[in-house]
Design a protein around this motif. Structure first.
Motif, PDB file in Angstrom:
ATOM      1  N   THR A   2      41.440  41.382  49.644  1.00  0.00           N
ATOM      2  CA  THR A   2      42.533  40.420  49.779  1.00  0.00           C
ATOM      3  C   THR A   2      42.724  39.724  48.438  1.00  0.00           C
ATOM      4  O   THR A   2      41.752  39.224  47.860  1.00  0.00           O
ATOM      5  CB  THR A   2      42.209  39.368  50.854  1.00  0.00           C
ATOM      6  N   PRO A   3      43.967  39.677  47.912  1.00  0.00           N
ATOM      7  CA  PRO A   3      44.167  39.047  46.598  1.00  0.00           C
ATOM      8  C   PRO A   3      43.888  37.559  46.634  1.00  0.00           C
ATOM      9  O   PRO A   3      43.740  36.954  47.694  1.00  0.00           O
ATOM     10  CB  PRO A   3      45.638  39.347  46.306  1.00  0.00           C
ATOM     11  N   CYS A   4      43.810  36.973  45.448  1.00  0.00           N
ATOM     12  CA  CYS A   4      43.517  35.546  45.318  1.00  0.00           C
ATOM     13  C   CYS A   4      44.519  34.708  46.093  1.00  0.00           C
ATOM     14  O   CYS A   4      45.731  34.954  46.037  1.00  0.00           O
ATOM     15  CB  CYS A   4      43.562  35.123  43.853  1.00  0.00           C
ATOM     16  N   PRO A  59      39.649  29.714  41.812  1.00  0.00           N
ATOM     17  CA  PRO A  59      38.420  29.593  42.612  1.00  0.00           C
ATOM     18  C   PRO A  59      37.578  30.873  42.663  1.00  0.00           C
ATOM     19  O   PRO A  59      36.533  30.886  43.308  1.00  0.00           O
ATOM     20  CB  PRO A  59      38.954  29.259  44.019  1.00  0.00           C
ATOM     21  N   TYR A  60      38.036  31.953  42.001  1.00  0.00           N
ATOM     22  CA  TYR A  60      37.377  33.246  42.109  1.00  0.00           C
ATOM     23  C   TYR A  60      36.738  33.693  40.796  1.00  0.00           C
ATOM     24  O   TYR A  60      36.405  34.861  40.639  1.00  0.00           O
ATOM     25  CB  TYR A  60      38.382  34.311  42.562  1.00  0.00           C
ATOM     26  N   GLY A  61      36.573  32.780  39.836  1.00  0.00           N
ATOM     27  CA  GLY A  61      35.946  33.123  38.576  1.00  0.00           C
ATOM     28  C   GLY A  61      34.449  33.358  38.742  1.00  0.00           C
ATOM     29  O   GLY A  61      33.851  33.081  39.791  1.00  0.00           O
ATOM     30  N   ALA A  62      33.812  33.859  37.684  1.00  0.00           N
ATOM     31  CA  ALA A  62      32.407  34.272  37.758  1.00  0.00           C
ATOM     32  C   ALA A  62      31.465  33.142  38.141  1.00  0.00           C
ATOM     33  O   ALA A  62      30.416  33.384  38.748  1.00  0.00           O
ATOM     34  CB  ALA A  62      31.975  34.878  36.425  1.00  0.00           C
ATOM     35  N   ALA A  63      31.814  31.897  37.816  1.00  0.00           N
ATOM     36  CA  ALA A  63      30.924  30.776  38.132  1.00  0.00           C
ATOM     37  C   ALA A  63      30.914  30.441  39.612  1.00  0.00           C
ATOM     38  O   ALA A  63      30.022  29.711  40.066  1.00  0.00           O
ATOM     39  CB  ALA A  63      31.340  29.541  37.326  1.00  0.00           C
ATOM     40  N   ALA A  64      31.886  30.966  40.383  1.00  0.00           N
ATOM     41  CA  ALA A  64      32.007  30.589  41.796  1.00  0.00           C
ATOM     42  C   ALA A  64      32.169  31.759  42.742  1.00  0.00           C
ATOM     43  O   ALA A  64      31.989  31.594  43.955  1.00  0.00           O
ATOM     44  CB  ALA A  64      33.199  29.640  41.973  1.00  0.00           C
ATOM     45  N   GLY A 119      39.568  37.853  46.936  1.00  0.00           N
ATOM     46  CA  GLY A 119      40.127  37.703  45.601  1.00  0.00           C
ATOM     47  C   GLY A 119      40.244  38.987  44.812  1.00  0.00           C
ATOM     48  O   GLY A 119      40.811  38.990  43.721  1.00  0.00           O
ATOM     49  N   MET A 120      39.683  40.100  45.345  1.00  0.00           N
ATOM     50  CA  MET A 120      39.773  41.410  44.699  1.00  0.00           C
ATOM     51  C   MET A 120      39.357  41.342  43.233  1.00  0.00           C
ATOM     52  O   MET A 120      40.058  41.811  42.338  1.00  0.00           O
ATOM     53  CB  MET A 120      41.199  41.966  44.841  1.00  0.00           C
ATOM     54  N   GLN A 121      38.193  40.750  42.998  1.00  0.00           N
ATOM     55  CA  GLN A 121      37.665  40.639  41.638  1.00  0.00           C
ATOM     56  C   GLN A 121      36.705  41.793  41.341  1.00  0.00           C
ATOM     57  O   GLN A 121      36.064  42.340  42.240  1.00  0.00           O
ATOM     58  CB  GLN A 121      36.926  39.317  41.464  1.00  0.00           C
ATOM     59  N   THR A 122      36.613  42.156  40.061  1.00  0.00           N
ATOM     60  CA  THR A 122      35.671  43.173  39.596  1.00  0.00           C
ATOM     61  C   THR A 122      34.793  42.584  38.505  1.00  0.00           C
ATOM     62  O   THR A 122      35.298  42.072  37.506  1.00  0.00           O
ATOM     63  CB  THR A 122      36.394  44.420  39.056  1.00  0.00           C
TER      64      THR A 122
END
Length: 263
Positions: free
Chosen positions: A258-260, A94-99, A124-127
């Protein structure tokens, strides 16, 4: 290479050419994309959830894909989602670039280097890395955040006015609208992910186009408006369009990486 990527690559290369030319294309003389930025996006921003609350703040039930223009294959895949069942290694679907910009939370915008803008998310701690220079590598492993090519938009009176086609009934009133954008980003090379927590899918063939606008408010606040257009020939009948709002913060108050998780 997929059909969609073959079709989109010339447009992506054209955009990257403009990105490489950067401010020189507008008659400016700057040493870097950071120095030539027409607007300052850096700092901490917090989501302002003023719409789609029941889909963004809680995990919807299976089959709740209202407002997303899924085709029959997309519906079939979405209906297979099982609450609480997560495949190991797929926690970040649920944390990919499209969302990711629709996931409530805070983002931190910085410069990775003079030619690369960076967005970190606490959810999700995304970069995400927005590349202003060069071409994407020929061989690149698909990733949750894919590869993002970016360019600054021309100022009013310039030559890069965008004509944005907004589909009828989804995220807009339909038709073409001319709008000035501060930043345009095109993301490809994605791992398959979810457009919504409850298993609504997007595929590896998805192309994500985003437009970032900074808007000063009369009360002194500054808002960031992110328009996202997801084009996926495998699961969507038409592009899925959303507009997401953030408010700038004075500091890192509330920043809580917070991680995924599954929701």
């Amino acid at each position: 290479m997929s059909r969609l990527r073959q079709v989109d690559r010339p447009a992506l290369m054209s955009m990257l050419t403009v990105a490489v030319l950067g401010p020189a294309a507008f008659g400016q003389d700057a040493a870097s994309q950071r120095e030539s930025a027409p607007v300052d996006l850096t700092g901490y921003w917090v989501s302002v959830v003023t719409e789609d609350w029941r889909w963004r703040m809680v995990v919807p039930g299976r089959g709740d894909y209202a407002s997303i223009p899924l085709n029959q294959e997309g519906i079939r895949v979405a209906d297979q989602w099982e609450p609480g069942v997560v495949i190991p290694g797929e926690e970040c679907r649920p944390y990919g670039a499209a969302a990711i910009m629709r996931v409530p939370g805070r983002i931190h915008v910085t410069w990775e280097d003079d030619e690369t803008l960076r967005i970190d998310t606490d959810s999700g701690m995304q970069t995400r890395l927005f590349h202003f220079d060069g071409e994407p590598p020929e061989e690149l492993e698909p990733a949750w955040q894919g590869y993002s090519a970016a360019r600054w938009e021309a100022p009013p009176g310039g030559q890069s006015q965008l004509r944005v086609a907004v589909p009828q009934g989804v995220g807009g009133s339909g038709g073409n609208r001319s709008q000035w954008r501060s930043l345009e980003v095109v993301t490809t090379n994605l791992r398959p992910g979810y457009l919504r927590w409850n298993g609504v899918p997007y595929s590896a063939d998805a192309v994500v186009r985003e437009y970032y606008d900074v808007t000063p408010m009369p009360n002194g606040d500054t808002w960031l408006i992110v328009t996202t257009i997801v084009d996926d020939p495998l699961y969507l009948d038409i592009p899925y369009v959303t507009s997401t709002n953030f408010k700038q913060q004075a500091d890192d108050s509330g920043w809580n990486p917070t991680p995924c998780t599954t929701g």
